[in-house]
Design an enzyme around this catalytic site. Structure first.
Site, mmCIF file in Angstrom:
data_model
loop_
_atom_site.group_PDB
_atom_site.id
_atom_site.type_symbol
_atom_site.label_atom_id
_atom_site.label_comp_id
_atom_site.label_asym_id
_atom_site.label_seq_id
_atom_site.Cartn_x
_atom_site.Cartn_y
_atom_site.Cartn_z
ATOM 1 N N ASP A 196 36.093 49.581 41.598
ATOM 2 C CA ASP A 196 37.709 48.975 41.359
ATOM 3 C C ASP A 196 38.071 48.614 42.840
ATOM 4 O O ASP A 196 38.415 49.371 43.532
ATOM 5 C CB ASP A 196 38.527 49.981 40.654
ATOM 6 C CG ASP A 196 39.682 49.163 40.527
ATOM 7 O OD1 ASP A 196 40.187 48.127 40.980
ATOM 8 O OD2 ASP A 196 40.573 49.865 39.681
ATOM 9 N N LYS A 221 44.963 41.412 42.445
ATOM 10 C CA LYS A 221 46.100 41.359 43.386
ATOM 11 C C LYS A 221 45.948 40.197 44.348
ATOM 12 O O LYS A 221 46.402 39.124 43.936
ATOM 13 C CB LYS A 221 45.989 42.837 43.894
ATOM 14 C CG LYS A 221 46.446 43.758 43.076
ATOM 15 C CD LYS A 221 46.867 45.138 43.833
ATOM 16 C CE LYS A 221 47.722 45.965 42.856
ATOM 17 N NZ LYS A 221 47.023 47.259 42.516
ATOM 18 N N PHE A 267 43.445 55.655 40.226
ATOM 19 C CA PHE A 267 44.404 54.700 39.437
ATOM 20 C C PHE A 267 43.639 53.419 39.154
ATOM 21 O O PHE A 267 43.129 52.848 39.968
ATOM 22 C CB PHE A 267 45.707 54.366 40.367
ATOM 23 C CG PHE A 267 46.491 53.399 39.537
ATOM 24 C CD1 PHE A 267 47.489 54.056 38.869
ATOM 25 C CD2 PHE A 267 46.406 51.973 39.632
ATOM 26 C CE1 PHE A 267 48.542 53.041 38.002
ATOM 27 C CE2 PHE A 267 47.258 51.282 39.046
ATOM 28 C CZ PHE A 267 48.352 51.749 38.218
#
Ligand SMILES: *Cc1c(COP(=O)(O)O)cnc(C)c1O
Length: 400
Positions: free
Chosen positions: A225, A254, A140
């Protein structure tokens, strides 16, 4: 208005691109959130790890308010007095010489891939527009067209093509799959150190180290990532540190703002980052003074409150107690730091009903894929909070 009223309005007027739990949050502090009916819950999702510092952290709140009174947006047409300090502090903290600020995680990954492509054509000299990128199945990386091209989740892609050429998905946790996918045109490999959205999928020890080695041997860039796993979530500042490697490019997002504001960034050393020329990439809001003031404070909180260390310690404590739960539904408990997944047997009937039962008991957790419950509370959580949660989680997992 009550919970049902808010939900009715939301469903009537909003796009239905989410399937949230039916809890309408109106307030939050630390690890706790309160809904519009006054019920309190422990947040065990932390907005997919954006709230590592805890909800409405007073220091970050203060930085936001103070900066908002001064200047919020200049655009990058002009300079501002927060961005240079953000660059410097991020470099000191991460050991990467340079960074490039964006807003969402999806944009950071796009930016990282653009940077790697520029390297592929100008440094590695791959013939123009032939550069290939290897990604892992079940990844993802966000929701842009490039990122859903990289996805192997049919539901994320099915009606959204045509797709971006040159992206090659291979099996995760299998260095040989990467070796056989590499061609002279391979420019970059993009990976998560732990696959969060796929259900907290942890590769074997040594996998990332082996991938880093393959990259070196083949003159391929490694992009890691860390948008979900970074900034302390797994008990290290970055999850790749567990493997003692140093990727060429790292994406973060985030928790970079402690949940106050969308802030993301790409990290790389100068020879790579300096490939971007003025005008080749940009963002109106990327690097704005409000975002960078918030991010500076959010990073300081991680360091000052020793959240990385606490994540490692509380993660172990939480996982040990979860592993002791005797339940016919549990297949495995796995994780690193405070990124923990409980995988249920398929015959348990899916993780969703357990998340709904946890909600009843005052714990907010979210299923990821069908059969995994993710526990990822803010990194400020204490032993006594976990002691409060464990019997409730046990009761839910022992229901028929
Ligand atoms: C959440 C996430 C993204 C996307 O971030 P957004 O801010 O939602 O665009 C990318 N990669 C990983 C690993 C993520 O967890």
């Amino acid at each position: 208005m009550k919970t049902a009223d808010y939900i009715q309005i939301e469903d009537q007027y909003g796009a239905h691109n989410y399937h949230p739990l039916d809890v309408v949050i109106t307030k939050a502090e630390g690890i706790w959130v309160t809904d519009v009916d006054g019920k309190k819950y422990m947040d065990c999702l932390s907005a997919y790890s954006a709230i590592n510092q805890g909800h409405v952290h007073p220091r970050i709140l203060n930085a936001l308010i103070e900066q908002a009174k001064k200047v919020t947006l200049t655009s990058r047409a002009f300079r501002n007095d927060q961005l240079p300090l953000f660059y410097k502090e991020l470099a000191d903290l991460t050991g990467y010489e340079k960074s490039l600020p964006m807003n969402s995680g999806a944009e950071a990954v796009e930016t990282a891939v653009k940077l790697a492509r520029k390297w592929a054509y100008t440094v590695k000299k791959i013939p123009k527009y032939q550069a290939e990128m290897i990604v892992a199945r079940d990844n993802f990386h966000g929701r842009t067209i490039m990122e859903i091209t990289a996805s192997t989740e049919n539901f994320y892609r099915e009606f959204f093509g045509p797709f971006v050429p040159g992206i090659i998905p291979v099996k995760y946790n299998d260095p040989d799959a990467i070796r056989s996918a590499i061609t002279p045109n391979t420019g970059m490999i993009l990976l998560e150190p732990i696959q969060g959205e796929a259900g907290i999928i942890m590769p074997d020890e040594g996998y990332l180290r082996e991938v880093a080695k393959i990259c070196k041997e083949n003159n391929v860039l490694l992009i890691v990532d860390e948008i979900q796993t970074g900034l302390g979530r797994t008990g290290k500042m970055f999850a790749f540190e567990h493997e003692g490697i140093r990727p060429d490019i790292v994406t973060i997002g985030k928790a970079l703002s402690g949940g106050f504001y969308p802030v993301s960034a790409v990290l790389a050393d100068a020879p790579l980052m300096d490939l971007f020329l003025p005008g080749e990439h940009g963002s109106t809001f990327g690097g704005n003074p409000l975002a960078t003031a918030v991010a500076r404070e959010a990073l300081k909180v991680i360091v000052d409150e020793k959240l990385v260390e606490n994540s490692a310690k509380m993660g172990e404590y939480f996982m040990d107690h979860l592993a002791e739960i005797n339940s016919p539904h549990i297949k495995t408990v796995r994780g690193k730091g405070l990124l923990i997944g409980i995988e249920l047997y398929p015959k348990a009937g899916g993780a969703r009903r357990f998340c709904e039962a946890l909600q009843e008991k005052g714990i907010l957790a979210k299923e990821t894929h069908e059969n995994v419950i993710r526990f990822a509370p803010p990194l400020i959580i204490k032993e006594e909070d976990i002691d409060w949660a464990i019997p409730r989680i046990r009761e839910v997992l022992q229901m028929p």
